[in-house]
Design a protein around this motif. Structure first.
Motif, PDB file in Angstrom:
ATOM      1  N   THR A   1      13.551 -29.729 -17.658  1.00  0.00           N
ATOM      2  CA  THR A   1      14.228 -28.532 -17.157  1.00  0.00           C
ATOM      3  C   THR A   1      14.076 -28.408 -15.647  1.00  0.00           C
ATOM      4  OG1 THR A   1      13.810 -27.388 -19.262  1.00  0.00           O
ATOM      5  CG2 THR A   1      14.370 -26.022 -17.365  1.00  0.00           C
ATOM      6  N   VAL A   2      12.875 -28.719 -15.130  1.00  0.00           N
ATOM      7  CA  VAL A   2      12.632 -28.646 -13.686  1.00  0.00           C
ATOM      8  C   VAL A   2      13.500 -29.661 -12.937  1.00  0.00           C
ATOM      9  CG1 VAL A   2      10.920 -29.014 -11.873  1.00  0.00           C
ATOM     10  CG2 VAL A   2      10.304 -27.740 -13.932  1.00  0.00           C
ATOM     11  N   LEU A   3      13.572 -30.893 -13.459  1.00  0.00           N
ATOM     12  CA  LEU A   3      14.373 -31.924 -12.794  1.00  0.00           C
ATOM     13  C   LEU A   3      15.856 -31.572 -12.804  1.00  0.00           C
ATOM     14  CD1 LEU A   3      12.675 -35.214 -14.084  1.00  0.00           C
ATOM     15  CD2 LEU A   3      12.536 -34.203 -11.798  1.00  0.00           C
ATOM     16  N   LEU A   4      16.330 -31.058 -13.940  1.00  0.00           N
ATOM     17  CA  LEU A   4      17.731 -30.638 -14.023  1.00  0.00           C
ATOM     18  C   LEU A   4      18.001 -29.457 -13.092  1.00  0.00           C
ATOM     19  CD1 LEU A   4      18.345 -30.906 -17.884  1.00  0.00           C
ATOM     20  CD2 LEU A   4      19.183 -32.450 -16.104  1.00  0.00           C
ATOM     21  N   PHE A   5      17.014 -28.567 -12.982  1.00  0.00           N
ATOM     22  CA  PHE A   5      17.119 -27.414 -12.079  1.00  0.00           C
ATOM     23  C   PHE A   5      17.300 -27.885 -10.634  1.00  0.00           C
ATOM     24  CE2 PHE A   5      15.496 -24.114  -9.320  1.00  0.00           C
ATOM     25  CZ  PHE A   5      15.883 -22.923  -9.923  1.00  0.00           C
ATOM     26  N   ILE A   6      16.447 -28.810 -10.205  1.00  0.00           N
ATOM     27  CA  ILE A   6      16.508 -29.302  -8.826  1.00  0.00           C
ATOM     28  C   ILE A   6      17.810 -30.074  -8.586  1.00  0.00           C
ATOM     29  CG2 ILE A   6      15.406 -30.818  -7.134  1.00  0.00           C
ATOM     30  CD1 ILE A   6      12.738 -30.214  -8.506  1.00  0.00           C
ATOM     31  N   ALA A   7      18.154 -30.942  -9.540  1.00  0.00           N
ATOM     32  CA  ALA A   7      19.364 -31.752  -9.379  1.00  0.00           C
ATOM     33  C   ALA A   7      20.607 -30.878  -9.274  1.00  0.00           C
ATOM     34  CB  ALA A   7      19.499 -32.718 -10.555  1.00  0.00           C
ATOM     35  N   ARG A   8      20.698 -29.857 -10.123  1.00  0.00           N
ATOM     36  CA  ARG A   8      21.883 -29.002 -10.086  1.00  0.00           C
ATOM     37  C   ARG A   8      21.903 -28.135  -8.834  1.00  0.00           C
ATOM     38  NH1 ARG A   8      24.513 -25.692 -15.150  1.00  0.00           N
ATOM     39  NH2 ARG A   8      26.046 -24.487 -13.946  1.00  0.00           N
ATOM     40  N   ALA A   9      20.740 -27.703  -8.372  1.00  0.00           N
ATOM     41  CA  ALA A   9      20.682 -26.909  -7.148  1.00  0.00           C
ATOM     42  C   ALA A   9      21.236 -27.698  -5.972  1.00  0.00           C
ATOM     43  CB  ALA A   9      19.246 -26.476  -6.882  1.00  0.00           C
ATOM     44  N   PHE A  10      20.860 -28.963  -5.867  1.00  0.00           N
ATOM     45  CA  PHE A  10      21.272 -29.751  -4.707  1.00  0.00           C
ATOM     46  C   PHE A  10      22.705 -30.253  -4.822  1.00  0.00           C
ATOM     47  CE2 PHE A  10      16.826 -29.680  -3.611  1.00  0.00           C
ATOM     48  CZ  PHE A  10      16.837 -29.776  -2.229  1.00  0.00           C
ATOM     49  N   ILE A  11      23.166 -30.583  -6.030  1.00  0.00           N
ATOM     50  CA  ILE A  11      24.554 -31.040  -6.135  1.00  0.00           C
ATOM     51  C   ILE A  11      25.519 -29.880  -5.903  1.00  0.00           C
ATOM     52  CG2 ILE A  11      24.874 -30.716  -8.621  1.00  0.00           C
ATOM     53  CD1 ILE A  11      26.117 -33.666  -6.447  1.00  0.00           C
ATOM     54  N   SER A  12      25.124 -28.675  -6.329  1.00  0.00           N
ATOM     55  CA  SER A  12      25.969 -27.509  -6.034  1.00  0.00           C
ATOM     56  C   SER A  12      25.922 -27.191  -4.547  1.00  0.00           C
ATOM     57  CB  SER A  12      25.516 -26.297  -6.852  1.00  0.00           C
ATOM     58  OG  SER A  12      24.196 -25.905  -6.523  1.00  0.00           O
ATOM     59  N   GLY A  13      24.759 -27.390  -3.925  1.00  0.00           N
ATOM     60  CA  GLY A  13      24.656 -27.202  -2.476  1.00  0.00           C
ATOM     61  C   GLY A  13      25.508 -28.197  -1.708  1.00  0.00           C
ATOM     62  N   GLY A  14      25.542 -29.438  -2.185  1.00  0.00           N
ATOM     63  CA  GLY A  14      26.394 -30.443  -1.554  1.00  0.00           C
ATOM     64  C   GLY A  14      27.863 -30.098  -1.673  1.00  0.00           C
ATOM     65  N   PHE A  15      28.235 -29.538  -2.825  1.00  0.00           N
ATOM     66  CA  PHE A  15      29.612 -29.087  -3.040  1.00  0.00           C
ATOM     67  C   PHE A  15      29.970 -28.013  -2.018  1.00  0.00           C
ATOM     68  CE2 PHE A  15      32.122 -29.618  -7.216  1.00  0.00           C
ATOM     69  CZ  PHE A  15      33.290 -29.859  -6.495  1.00  0.00           C
ATOM     70  N   GLN A  16      29.054 -27.081  -1.793  1.00  0.00           N
ATOM     71  CA  GLN A  16      29.306 -25.987  -0.854  1.00  0.00           C
ATOM     72  C   GLN A  16      29.397 -26.504   0.582  1.00  0.00           C
ATOM     73  OE1 GLN A  16      25.932 -23.712  -2.033  1.00  0.00           O
ATOM     74  NE2 GLN A  16      26.733 -23.582  -4.113  1.00  0.00           N
ATOM     75  N   ALA A  17      28.568 -27.478   0.909  1.00  0.00           N
ATOM     76  CA  ALA A  17      28.634 -28.062   2.250  1.00  0.00           C
ATOM     77  C   ALA A  17      29.977 -28.749   2.479  1.00  0.00           C
ATOM     78  CB  ALA A  17      27.489 -29.059   2.445  1.00  0.00           C
ATOM     79  N   ALA A  18      30.499 -29.393   1.444  1.00  0.00           N
ATOM     80  CA  ALA A  18      31.817 -30.033   1.553  1.00  0.00           C
ATOM     81  C   ALA A  18      32.911 -28.993   1.759  1.00  0.00           C
ATOM     82  CB  ALA A  18      32.100 -30.858   0.297  1.00  0.00           C
TER      83      ALA A  18
END
Length: 335
Positions: free
Chosen positions: A214-231
């Motif tokens: 759950t922690v790894l999925l939490f971190i992964a989703r936080a950063f991929i959504s952040g990358g989406f926002q940066a784009a």
């Protein structure tokens, strides 16, 4: 982007209430109601003043600016709106001029990777939670079942709880992106997001327990959504007004292609090999991180480009360099 995160959390909560009693059809119907509301509210959205000026509709642009000023309780700037150069609307070939060709191709791949990985992770999350961990999925896939069924495995209350936790990760993803995007730049923010997602995907090979999963999925989703926002920040900044909507639209189209393909990886390929599936997502994001670093233009600290006929960023450099009392730009400005 905060409201995107609110929407993902709202959808999980809606599923918790609707799925056990009314089923998936009602979940789809209730999920579509906000879209209906938005379709009605679109008529109240103001048109872009930049677009109206570029299209030669100066009076409408002035009316839009006055409306915005009134609604915000702010006075209109003194002077009149002037047009230094009239340009045609953007065409597809404008995205492939020598100045933007490399940027367009890299952005298409970045947007594809963003949606491919983001929605892939969402689909993988339910599979991981139902199995308990990655190793359980891998061993379960080895069992050959000679039958054809269309049975649906319903998520448990614990599954929904963990889904809610991973969905909540988008809020720190927004905050992290908000904090670093103007410090390290747009390109590095996207590269960092892709790299962290790729690293977390590889850590899933370790057959971790449910809590660590759950922690790894939490971190992964936080950063991929952040990358989406940066784009979403970078893309409108890098294109001039005439091609801004076209550039953003084509990038969004490439993202939809990624979203269309990802179920075949997160669901179909997962049936054959969970590890190969993770390698695909990790490798794709690693390449996207490299692509982000190779983008030729960094938009940090620069104003929106208004004309493709000037060197990128000259608007910011040139403002204030004209004669006193006059500020000009290529699409429209205050005199």
């Amino acid at each position: 982007q905060v409201f995107w995160a609110i929407g993902t959390v709202f959808e999980v909560l809606l599923a918790v209430l609707v799925m056990p009693t009314l089923g998936w059809r009602w979940l789809l119907i209730l999920s579509a109601l906000p879209l209906l509301l938005f379709a009605v509210l679109c008529f109240w959205l103001p048109e872009s003043a930049r677009y109206d000026v570029l299209s030669g509709n100066q009076e409408k642009a002035i009316a839009t600016l006055k409306r915005i000023a009134t609604e915000n309780g702010a006075p209109m700037p003194l002077g009149k709106l002037i047009i230094s150069r009239q340009e045609d609307r953007g065409k597809m070939r404008d995205l492939f001029t020598p100045h933007f060709r490399w940027t367009t191709l890299l952005l298409w791949f970045i947007w594809f990777s963003n949606a491919f990985s983001y929605y892939g992770l969402v689909l993988l999350t339910t599979e991981f939670f139902q199995a308990g961990d990655v190793c359980s999925i891998s061993s379960r896939r080895k069992e050959v079942k000679a039958k054809c069924t269309l049975t649906c495995e319903y998520l448990t209350e614990e599954d929904y709880t963990d889904l809610l936790w991973t969905s909540l990760s988008e809020f720190p993803g927004v905050l992290v992106t908000l904090w670093i995007i103007d410090r390290i730049g747009r390109k590095k923010t996207m590269a960092l997001s892709f790299f962290v997602f790729s690293f977390c995907s590889l850590l899933l090979f370790l057959c971790v327990g449910r809590n660590v999963l759950t922690v790894l999925l939490f971190i992964a989703r936080a950063f991929i959504s952040g990358g989406f926002q940066a784009a979403y920040v970078y893309t409108p900044e890098v294109y001039p007004t005439a091609t801004r909507a076209l550039g953003l639209g084509t990038c969004s189209g490439m993202a939809r292609v990624g979203a269309l393909i990802t179920p075949f990886i997160a669901q179909v390929m997962l049936e054959s090999s969970v590890y190969l599936t993770l390698v695909v997502y990790s490798g794709c994001c690693l390449l996207a991180a490299v692509a982000s670093c190779f983008l030729p233009i960094e938009t940090k600290g620069r104003g929106l480009q208004e004309s493709s006929h000037r060197e990128w960023g000259q608007e910011m450099v040139g403002r204030g360099s004209h004669s006193p009392g006059v500020t000009r730009s290529n699409s429209g400005s205050q005199e």
